[in-house]
Every structure is written in C-alpha cells, then in structure tokens.
Design a protein around this motif. Structure first.
Motif, PDB file in Angstrom:
ATOM      1  N   ASP A  23       0.830  -1.208   0.000  1.00 31.57           N
ATOM      2  CA  ASP A  23       0.000   0.000   0.000  1.00 31.57           C
ATOM      3  C   ASP A  23       0.863   1.256   0.000  1.00 31.57           C
ATOM      4  O   ASP A  23       0.592   2.215  -0.728  1.00 31.57           O
ATOM      5  N   THR A  24       1.914   1.247   0.814  1.00 33.86           N
ATOM      6  CA  THR A  24       2.801   2.416   0.898  1.00 33.86           C
ATOM      7  C   THR A  24       3.536   2.620  -0.419  1.00 33.86           C
ATOM      8  O   THR A  24       3.659   3.751  -0.896  1.00 33.86           O
ATOM      9  N   LEU A  25       4.029   1.529  -1.020  1.00 27.46           N
ATOM     10  CA  LEU A  25       4.704   1.653  -2.309  1.00 27.46           C
ATOM     11  C   LEU A  25       3.764   2.239  -3.349  1.00 27.46           C
ATOM     12  O   LEU A  25       4.154   3.136  -4.103  1.00 27.46           O
ATOM     13  N   LEU A  26       2.552   1.760  -3.399  1.00 26.07           N
ATOM     14  CA  LEU A  26       1.590   2.280  -4.370  1.00 26.07           C
ATOM     15  C   LEU A  26       1.332   3.767  -4.147  1.00 26.07           C
ATOM     16  O   LEU A  26       1.295   4.550  -5.097  1.00 26.07           O
ATOM     17  N   GLU A  27       1.182   4.170  -2.895  1.00 23.74           N
ATOM     18  CA  GLU A  27       0.999   5.598  -2.586  1.00 23.74           C
ATOM     19  C   GLU A  27       2.199   6.417  -3.046  1.00 23.74           C
ATOM     20  O   GLU A  27       2.041   7.510  -3.610  1.00 23.74           O
ATOM     21  N   MET A  29       4.325   5.652  -5.427  1.00 27.93           N
ATOM     22  CA  MET A  29       4.364   5.665  -6.890  1.00 27.93           C
ATOM     23  C   MET A  29       3.369   6.678  -7.459  1.00 27.93           C
ATOM     24  O   MET A  29       3.690   7.406  -8.402  1.00 27.93           O
ATOM     25  N   VAL A  30       2.184   6.726  -6.874  1.00 27.62           N
ATOM     26  CA  VAL A  30       1.177   7.704  -7.320  1.00 27.62           C
ATOM     27  C   VAL A  30       1.691   9.117  -7.052  1.00 27.62           C
ATOM     28  O   VAL A  30       1.593  10.000  -7.913  1.00 27.62           O
ATOM     29  N   ASP A  31       2.256   9.341  -5.876  1.00 26.83           N
ATOM     30  CA  ASP A  31       2.809  10.654  -5.534  1.00 26.83           C
ATOM     31  C   ASP A  31       3.915  11.048  -6.512  1.00 26.83           C
ATOM     32  O   ASP A  31       3.970  12.201  -6.965  1.00 26.83           O
ATOM     33  N   ALA A  32       4.775  10.103  -6.866  1.00 25.28           N
ATOM     34  CA  ALA A  32       5.857  10.383  -7.812  1.00 25.28           C
ATOM     35  C   ALA A  32       5.291  10.757  -9.180  1.00 25.28           C
ATOM     36  O   ALA A  32       5.787  11.680  -9.835  1.00 25.28           O
ATOM     37  N   ALA A  33       4.245  10.071  -9.611  1.00 22.59           N
ATOM     38  CA  ALA A  33       3.625  10.386 -10.900  1.00 22.59           C
ATOM     39  C   ALA A  33       2.987  11.773 -10.871  1.00 22.59           C
ATOM     40  O   ALA A  33       3.125  12.551 -11.822  1.00 22.59           O
ATOM     41  N   VAL A  34       2.324  12.104  -9.767  1.00 19.40           N
ATOM     42  CA  VAL A  34       1.697  13.425  -9.624  1.00 19.40           C
ATOM     43  C   VAL A  34       2.757  14.525  -9.651  1.00 19.40           C
ATOM     44  O   VAL A  34       2.542  15.596 -10.222  1.00 19.40           O
ATOM     45  N   ARG A  35       3.902  14.253  -9.059  1.00 19.81           N
ATOM     46  CA  ARG A  35       4.998  15.230  -9.034  1.00 19.81           C
ATOM     47  C   ARG A  35       5.721  15.340 -10.369  1.00 19.81           C
ATOM     48  O   ARG A  35       6.593  16.184 -10.533  1.00 19.81           O
ATOM     49  N   GLY A  36       5.384  14.487 -11.315  1.00 13.53           N
ATOM     50  CA  GLY A  36       5.990  14.545 -12.640  1.00 13.53           C
ATOM     51  C   GLY A  36       7.357  13.898 -12.714  1.00 13.53           C
ATOM     52  O   GLY A  36       8.180  14.271 -13.557  1.00 13.53           O
ATOM     53  N   TRP A  37       7.625  12.919 -11.883  1.00 18.17           N
ATOM     54  CA  TRP A  37       8.936  12.265 -11.849  1.00 18.17           C
ATOM     55  C   TRP A  37       9.075  11.158 -12.884  1.00 18.17           C
ATOM     56  O   TRP A  37      10.110  10.506 -12.952  1.00 18.17           O
TER      57      TRP A  37
END
Length: 152
Positions: A23-27, A29-37
């Motif tokens: 769950d933490t990894l998925l969160e 990964m989503v945060d990284a995508a939102v940040r444009g990484w």
C-alpha cells in the motif's frame, strides 16, 4: 537479537511484501507520478525509484527493499490490474461490493464469462455439474474475492 532478514517475511532468498508495504509503495508511486517524476515514456526510472521512492519506503516501514524487489512488486501490481480490468471490461452484470471486497454477479453472468475466458466445451459441462451442487468456486453467493480470482 532477531535478524530482520529472518523475521518471517523471508521465503528463500525472496523477501515477501506485506500489505502495508504494498500500500505504501503504491501511494509513493502515485505521488511520484503526480509530481511529474516519470520519464518521457511514463515510467518511473531506476534512478527515481532508488533515490526517491525506496529510501522513503524503507525508512517509513523499517524494511530493506531493493530495486529488484520493486520490479517484482510492480509486475504483481500489473497482474492484479490486468485481472481487474479484464473482469470489468466485460462487466455487463458485474459489480463490486466494497464492504466485502468481492466482485458480484448473477450466475448467468458468471456462466457467460467462464464460457469465454475459462473453459472449453468439455470443461463447461463439468463446471455446470459442479454448479448444480453449489461447489463451483466463485459461485458462492454470486461473488468472488480478489484473492480468489485467477488471471485467465
């Protein structure tokens, strides 16, 4: 002193993922995508994962995940997503009960789905025999949980 490598999460040389770690990894990964990484192809690069995601995951949960562990979990996420999207793509009649976390459908919907994605004609006949006895997996209460669903 307990060696963290021997704390019950190891299976041979493979360190199993807990629900909290997944769950933490998925969160993250989503945060990284939102940040444009993500790179131009939409993928999180090895450098981003090793420098920005895994250190946070490992520090937060006290685990020791590597890039190889990350790749394995991403493949698992993709498999789960493919199973879910396949089920929902042909969802005329399928539903999801968020309380029980199970897919629901009438027997007719399950029968049609299994004819297309699971069984040959001979296997369909065998499944119909089991359905009459109420023993067919996935038919109890017209629902199936994510852990019970196997990719076809």
């Amino acid at each position: 002193m307990v060696d963290p490598q021997q704390d019950g999460k190891k299976n041979g040389n493979y360190e199993q993922w807990t629900k909290e770690e997944s769950d933490t990894l998925l969160e993250l990964m989503v945060d990284a995508a939102v940040r444009g990484w993500r790179d131009n192809s939409g993928i999180l690069s090895k450098q981003i994962v090793e420098e920005r995601i895994l250190p946070v995951l490992n520090a937060k949960l006290g685990c020791h995940k590597t890039y190889k562990n990350y790749q394995s979990r991403v493949r698992w996420f993709k498999g789960r997503w493919n199973s879910y999207s396949t089920l929902m793509r042909f969802s005329s009649g399928f539903g999801f009960d968020s309380t029980t976390k199970r897919f629901t459908a009438s027997n007719e919907v399950w029968e049609e789905y299994l004819k297309v994605f699971c069984c040959s004609d001979n296997e369909n006949e065998n499944n119909e025999e089991h359905m009459d006895d109420g023993e067919q997996e996935g038919y109890d209460d017209n629902e199936v949980g994510m852990d019970e669903y196997a990719a076809f």
